[in-house]
Design an enzyme around this catalytic site. Structure first.
Site, short mmCIF file in Angstrom:
data_model
loop_
_atom_site.label_atom_id
_atom_site.label_comp_id
_atom_site.label_asym_id
_atom_site.label_seq_id
_atom_site.Cartn_x
_atom_site.Cartn_y
_atom_site.Cartn_z
CG ASN A 104 -1.87 1.17 1.24
OD1 ASN A 104 -2.47 1.48 0.21
ND2 ASN A 104 -2.04 1.84 2.37
CG HIS A 106 -1.12 6.47 4.40
ND1 HIS A 106 -2.50 6.41 4.34
CD2 HIS A 106 -0.83 7.38 5.34
CE1 HIS A 106 -3.00 7.24 5.22
NE2 HIS A 106 -2.01 7.86 5.84
#
Ligand code: GRF
Length: 189
Positions: A104, A106
């Site tokens: 991921n 962020h």
């Protein structure tokens, strides 16, 4: 290694990965979004698993949604998953199936400013710098082993839009590289 990119929004990170020449086997979205069109235009298989179709008694059935996504990924032989602006939080079955193989990015320097409002929160806190973090995703939101971070200076005139765009410029360069390195490490292990 068969890589899936998960999107919900404009897909500018996805565009950067495509430009970078990263081989992508599948793009999956949880809603109709520009990211799906980016995939289609690049000739990459694009799949919509709409979260709005997973409502039980008016509430989002996170487990049923997660299981459906896992099923779709596994049936296509996906080995590595990278979220690029994907806005649905998965439940346990995803981390059972792809533990340590979900990445991921962020828009903050984790562990600071977790959650959806990361850029606005950094501005509201008067932060002098923020940035982006690429990490292995875990059941705990915006947590997990950090693979790379890059700082971005906050300027006094910044709005959420201007600051987020500068953060994304870093992510567009960094994320494809981190995915490549991660793939290499995985295939050696
Ligand atoms: C990125 O800033 C990412 O960190 C966040 O969503 C944004 C995705 O941007 N989770 P885009 O949709 O690829 O333009």
């Amino acid at each position: 290694m068969k890589l899936a990119i998960l999107v919900s929004g404009t897909g500018s990170l996805l565009e950067a990965m495509i430009k970078d020449g990263l081989p992508i086997a599948l793009v999956l979205a949880d809603r109709k979004c520009r990211g799906l069109d980016v995939a289609k235009n690049a000739g990459i298989p694009a799949l919509l698993v709409a979260r709005k179709d997973f409502r039980t008694d008016g509430a989002f059935d996170r487990d049923a949604y997660t299981k459906k996504v896992v099923e779709e990924l596994q049936s296509r032989g996906i080995e590595l998953v990278a979220m690029a602006g994907f806005m649905t939080v998965f439940s346990k079955p995803m981390f059972g199936a792809y533990d340590g193989r979900i990445l991921n990015t962020h828009p903050s320097l984790l562990p600071e400013y977790k959650g959806e409002q990361a850029v606005a929160d950094a501005l509201a806190a008067g932060a002098k710098e923020t940035g982006c973090t690429i990490h292995v995703a875990t059941l705990k939101l915006d947590d997990g082993h950090i693979l790379a971070q890059e700082k971005v200076r906050v300027s006094p005139n910044d709005t959420v839009e201007t600051l987020w765009e500068r953060i994304k410029q870093k992510e567009r360069r960094l994320y494809p590289q981190v995915i490549r390195d991660f793939e290499k490490r995985l295939s050696k292990s």
